[in-house]
Design a protein around this motif. Structure first.
Motif, short mmCIF file in Angstrom:
data_model
loop_
_atom_site.label_atom_id
_atom_site.label_comp_id
_atom_site.label_asym_id
_atom_site.label_seq_id
_atom_site.Cartn_x
_atom_site.Cartn_y
_atom_site.Cartn_z
N GLN A 87 0.82 -1.21 0.00
CA GLN A 87 0.00 0.00 0.00
C GLN A 87 0.86 1.26 0.00
O GLN A 87 1.86 1.33 0.69
CB GLN A 87 -0.89 0.01 1.25
CG GLN A 87 -1.82 -1.18 1.30
CD GLN A 87 -2.54 -1.26 2.63
OE1 GLN A 87 -3.05 -0.26 3.11
NE2 GLN A 87 -2.56 -2.43 3.22
N GLU A 88 0.44 2.21 -0.78
CA GLU A 88 1.14 3.48 -0.84
C GLU A 88 1.04 4.21 0.50
O GLU A 88 2.01 4.59 1.09
CB GLU A 88 0.56 4.35 -1.95
CG GLU A 88 1.21 4.13 -3.30
CD GLU A 88 2.70 4.43 -3.29
OE1 GLU A 88 3.06 5.57 -2.98
OE2 GLU A 88 3.49 3.49 -3.54
N ASP A 89 -0.20 4.38 0.95
CA ASP A 89 -0.41 5.07 2.20
C ASP A 89 -1.34 4.19 3.04
O ASP A 89 -2.36 3.71 2.54
CB ASP A 89 -1.07 6.44 1.93
CG ASP A 89 -1.01 7.30 3.16
OD1 ASP A 89 -0.17 7.02 4.04
OD2 ASP A 89 -1.82 8.25 3.26
N GLU A 91 -4.12 3.36 5.47
CA GLU A 91 -5.31 4.02 6.03
C GLU A 91 -5.29 3.90 7.56
O GLU A 91 -4.85 2.88 8.12
CB GLU A 91 -6.56 3.34 5.45
CG GLU A 91 -7.85 4.04 5.79
CD GLU A 91 -9.03 3.22 5.31
OE1 GLU A 91 -9.07 2.86 4.12
OE2 GLU A 91 -9.89 2.91 6.15
N THR A 212 -9.18 -4.21 3.07
CA THR A 212 -9.10 -3.31 1.91
C THR A 212 -9.35 -1.88 2.38
O THR A 212 -10.30 -1.64 3.14
CB THR A 212 -10.17 -3.69 0.87
OG1 THR A 212 -10.02 -5.09 0.61
CG2 THR A 212 -10.01 -2.90 -0.41
N PRO A 213 -8.52 -0.92 1.94
CA PRO A 213 -8.75 0.47 2.36
C PRO A 213 -10.12 0.97 1.89
O PRO A 213 -10.56 0.63 0.79
CB PRO A 213 -7.62 1.24 1.67
CG PRO A 213 -6.62 0.22 1.28
CD PRO A 213 -7.34 -1.07 1.10
N LYS A 214 -10.75 1.76 2.72
CA LYS A 214 -12.07 2.30 2.35
C LYS A 214 -12.02 3.81 2.14
O LYS A 214 -13.01 4.42 1.77
CB LYS A 214 -13.09 1.96 3.45
CG LYS A 214 -13.37 0.47 3.49
CD LYS A 214 -14.27 0.12 4.66
CE LYS A 214 -14.49 -1.39 4.69
NZ LYS A 214 -15.11 -1.83 5.93
N VAL A 215 -10.87 4.40 2.45
CA VAL A 215 -10.72 5.85 2.24
C VAL A 215 -9.63 6.05 1.20
O VAL A 215 -8.55 5.48 1.32
CB VAL A 215 -10.32 6.57 3.55
CG1 VAL A 215 -10.11 8.06 3.30
CG2 VAL A 215 -11.38 6.35 4.62
N LYS A 216 -9.93 6.82 0.17
CA LYS A 216 -8.96 7.04 -0.89
C LYS A 216 -8.68 8.53 -1.01
O LYS A 216 -9.63 9.34 -1.09
CB LYS A 216 -9.52 6.50 -2.21
CG LYS A 216 -8.51 6.50 -3.33
CD LYS A 216 -9.13 5.89 -4.59
CE LYS A 216 -8.15 5.96 -5.74
NZ LYS A 216 -8.75 5.52 -6.99
N THR A 217 -7.44 8.90 -1.02
CA THR A 217 -7.08 10.32 -1.17
C THR A 217 -7.17 10.68 -2.65
O THR A 217 -6.47 10.08 -3.48
CB THR A 217 -5.65 10.58 -0.66
OG1 THR A 217 -5.59 10.18 0.71
CG2 THR A 217 -5.27 12.05 -0.78
N LEU A 218 -8.04 11.63 -2.96
CA LEU A 218 -8.22 12.01 -4.37
C LEU A 218 -7.24 13.09 -4.79
O LEU A 218 -6.75 13.10 -5.90
CB LEU A 218 -9.66 12.49 -4.59
CG LEU A 218 -10.73 11.43 -4.30
CD1 LEU A 218 -12.12 12.02 -4.51
CD2 LEU A 218 -10.54 10.20 -5.18
#
Lengths: 251, 379
Positions: A87-89, A91, A212-218
């Motif tokens: 994962q990049e970042d 959560e 699975t991440p549920k928050v995504k930085t747009l």
């Protein structure tokens, strides 16, 4: 006293450049945030006062074993590292699960310290989430810690005042930068840091299935700053303008 | 070949940077005006093990290597050349004891020096000689179990700090140069007031007067009459620290130039928009980048070398390149500041005075070129 300090591996903010309002993270070395260093210093001071051990628990990317040398040089006795290469970042909710699980595996823990927020995205969630997962009391915004028999007396730095609370151990504290001045490790401490014990696990080894991440930085854009281009004719006017902007005295 | 700093070296670099910025920087003006580094700063540097960095652990050192030493000293010098000069001269004297001393001498002198409780010196230069050992006039006369030393030493770093001084004198029995470990501030030892140097303020440089100073015979460093190799070692190893100081000055000048170019405006635009400024910034950057790797490499070579004559050639080359780059790079940074660069209110003016020092101290540039040429033409 067995103390755990949770530290987050983040880009060295002093070396991050902003281009088109976006942070350029290429080739920026990874380090720990300043508030995390305050949490570590608090832990080391308590250890020096009453004995025990300080364990750094950190989740991060490849290179975390190098990053953690800084904490081991500054007084931590050992490290428990969780490598999350997928994962990049990470959560906050996942980060909290990883850290809580690692802390459980350490066995008897009396105190868990966090920085109030991480140096990069400052979500301020992870300490509270870990306390919940471990079913421990949590106190935030800590600027002073006093140790009494089996308990802590803690001063919280609030916007409009100070609150003093008593908390039974084990507990989770999240601290602010006013808590202390982190020590600068010596050359010898730095060179010996790499020899201190480290346990390294992948996130999958620790949790089995990683959620699975549920928050995504747009997007992550720096605010636009424009010069105000205020013109003044006299020194008196300059002082007035500076006061009005809040740079001198009280606006 | 791997041109990267290790994770430990990066941490040491940041440690030195943090200490310099947090503790020395606020006192930089005081150090500059009073020409003295406060005791608290020296104690702080000692707590970080900066007084014994390349020395063996067995004698209280950090055993971090001369390369790591350069990386750290650069950051100290970036903020205060005087503070770095004290460490550099100390490491030179201490290194001579480590390399040529007996086990007893090392046990006696090194631990306190590595802890920074004592600060070492290296005393060769005299009023009548700079780089020529044949001209040494300080005398050593054997008297029973002691030697009696008389003479004057010039431009001696750390002469005002207690600790061991590696001192060169002419043995009157054989006419040869012998090195002695002299304890500073013993009977017959006195110093002049510090020279008021152009730059590197805070690092004391004094003349040392030796009048019938009695030194025990067991304080002969190396063999009696064999001081020359120790001197050769010192002339070469002293340049490791000198390079680090010059490099720190250049790095500071580089940062000042970039900041000024971005902040100073002309007709509403930062002067960084002008190509004349851009070319100058590029020149400074290239000089710094070339110099740092040459300075770090000399530190690496120092970790391994056993052949001091060969190392002397490498040190001479490195010194010329780094000192000249530091001077010209800082000069260019001053040019970017225009007339403001001449004003004491601007840091670049102090850096320019500091940058001049590197070319002259620890052997002038011309003498280094003579050493290099000699190693090529007359080897």
């Amino acid at each position: 006293m067995n103390i755990v300090v949770a530290m987050k591996q983040i880009p060295d903010l002093q070396q991050v450049r902003i281009k088109n309002r976006k942070p350029i993270l290429d080739d920026v070395p990874l380090t720990f945030g300043n508030i995390d260093r305050n949490a570590l210093e608090a832990a080391v001071l308590i250890k020096e006062q009453v004995g025990g051990s300080v364990t750094v628990v950190a989740a991060g990317k490849e290179g975390l074993e190098d990053t953690v040398k800084e904490a081991l040089a500054a007084g931590a006795d050992q490290a428990y590292l969780i490598i999350c290469n997928e994962q990049e970042d990470i959560e906050s909710s996942i980060s909290a699960k990883l850290l809580a699980e690692a802390i459980k595996q350490l066995g008897s823990v009396d105190l868990v310290l966090f920085g109030e927020g991480s140096g990069d995205n400052y979500s301020s969630q992870v300490g509270s989430r870990v306390a919940e997962l471990l079913d421990l009391p949590q106190v935030g915004y800590v600027e002073r810690i006093e140790l009494t028999a089996g308990e802590l007396v803690v001063t919280r730095s609030l916007e409009d005042g100070k609150e003093v609370v008593q908390v039974a151990l084990p507990a989770v504290l999240t601290v602010v930068t006013d808590l202390n001045q982190p020590r600068i490790p010596s050359v010898t401490q730095i060179l010996k840091a790499g020899r201190k014990p480290k346990k390294v696990m992948s996130d999958q080894e620790l949790l089995g299935a990683v959620p699975t991440p549920k928050v995504k930085t747009l997007s992550n854009l720096a605010p636009e700053i424009k010069r105000k281009q205020i013109q003044v004719g006299t020194a008196v006017e300059l002082v007035e303008k500076l006061q009005a902007e809040g740079f001198l005295g009280r606006a | 070949m791997d041109f990267t700093l290790s994770s430990e070296q990066l941490l040491v670099q940041r440690m030195a940077k943090d200490y310099a910025e947090q503790y020395i920087q606020p006192l930089a003006e005081q150090i500059e005006s009073e020409n003295e580094v406060p005791k608290d700063i020296l104690e702080g540097l000692a707590e970080l093990d900066l007084f014994g960095m390349p020395m063996p652990e067995a004698y209280g050192g950090a055993e971090a290597g001369y390369d790591t030493y350069v990386v750290a000293l650069e950051q100290i010098a970036k903020v205060s050349c005087g503070s770095a000069m004290i460490i550099s001269a100390h490491t030179l004297g201490l290194g001579a004891i480590n390399n040529f001393g007996t086990e007893e001498q090392k046990q006696k002198y090194m631990p306190r020096c590595c802890r920074g409780e004592h600060i070492a010196s290296f005393a060769f230069t005299e009023p009548g000689t700079g780089s020529d050992p044949k001209q040494i006039t300080t005398t050593a006369v054997r008297d029973g179990s002691h030697f009696v030393i008389n003479g004057t030493k010039r431009f001696i770093s750390n002469g005002t700090h207690p600790g061991p001084m590696v001192l060169f004198a002419r043995d009157q029995e054989n006419g040869k140069i012998t090195a002695f470990i002299v304890e500073k501030f013993g009977e017959g030892y006195s110093v002049s007031k510090p020279w008021e140097k152009l730059g590197w303020h805070g690092g004391d440089l004094v003349d040392v007067y030796l009048k019938d100073v009695r030194v025990p015979a067991e304080n002969v460093l190396g063999e009696r009459g064999s001081g020359y190799p120790i001197l050769q070692y010192g002339i070469a190893f002293g340049k490791i620290g000198m390079n680090a100081i010059a490099l720190g000055t250049l790095l500071a000048a580089y940062e000042e130039a970039v900041t000024y170019a971005k902040e100073k405006t002309h007709r509403g635009e930062p002067i960084a928009k002008f190509q004349t400024i851009q070319l100058r910034v590029a020149d400074i950057a290239m000089k710094y980048e070339a110099s740092r790797w040459i300075a770090y490499r000399l530190g690496c070579l120092a970790n391994q070398t056993k052949d001091y004559a060969d190392f002397a050639r490498e040190a001479a080359m490195a010194k010329v390149i780094v000192a000249e780059n530091a001077f010209w790079g800082t000069r260019i940074a001053l040019d970017i500041h225009g007339s403001y660069g001449l004003m004491a209110d601007y840091k670049i003016s102090r850096l320019y005075r500091d940058a001049v020092m590197g070319a002259q101290i620890e052997g002038v540039i011309d003498m280094q070129k003579v050493i290099v040429a000699g190693s090529i033409l007359f080897k």
